[in-house]
Design a protein around this motif. Structure first.
Motif: not given
Length: 180
Positions: A122, A125-126, A129-130, A162, A164-165, A167
């Motif tokens: 969580s 990675t994505n 969803p956030t 996926y 993590k990017r 925000s």
């Protein structure tokens, strides 16, 4: 039991409606839902919506929220299934993702490791969803992956597929590389 009005089909519609209301995940007659917190939230939304007038703005908003939550759950499940299939669990993906009220943790010693991996998934990675609150359902899935010695590979694959990017950053169709 025999129906009281001698019509064997009298309760058919009521049974279908009841089954649909108990459908807390995404597909009709899904018996894999658990009695977890996120299930209770969705169930409560359904109960409140059903007490409202269908023509009301509140009913429409709640109906949209229920639909959105179900779609988000479908998307998350689809991501997990895609990774499992990429790891070679083509035939087993659905059963690995199936969690019922009868599901148990295979080894209580794995519980801590499963929680850590789920938390890392969580945070790093994505795959979720956030706004997603971690679902107990995926704790059971990670436990199964640990038992299969595939949890670390799953995490690596999720990190690649996926990532993590930051925000504010979005990925849309214009940023994807064209297929040749």
């Amino acid at each position: 039991p025999l129906p009281s009005n001698n019509n064997p089909y009298a309760s058919f519609g009521a049974t279908l409606a009841r089954d649909e209301e108990q459908n807390l995940w995404s597909t009709p007659h899904d018996v894999t839902h658990t009695e977890a917190d996120d299930d209770r939230v969705l169930y409560n939304m359904i109960v409140v919506r059903n007490q409202l007038d269908k023509d009301s703005e509140e009913w429409q908003k709640l109906n949209y929220d229920i639909y959105t939550l179900r779609q988000t759950r479908k998307e998350v499940r689809s991501r997990w299934k895609h990774i499992l299939e990429d790891l070679g669990f083509h035939k087993e993906a659905d059963s690995l993702l199936s969690v019922t009220k009868l599901s148990i943790i295979s080894d209580s010693q794995n519980m801590g490791k499963a929680r850590d991996i789920l938390l890392r998934l969580s945070e790093e990675t994505n795959i979720f969803p956030t706004s997603w609150e971690l679902s107990e359902r995926y704790l059971f899935v990670v436990d199964r992956l640990i038992a299969l010695d595939a949890a670390d590979e799953f995490f690596k694959m999720a990190s690649m597929m996926y990532p993590k990017r930051p925000s504010g950053e979005r990925v849309d169709d214009t940023q994807k590389t064209p297929q040749r």
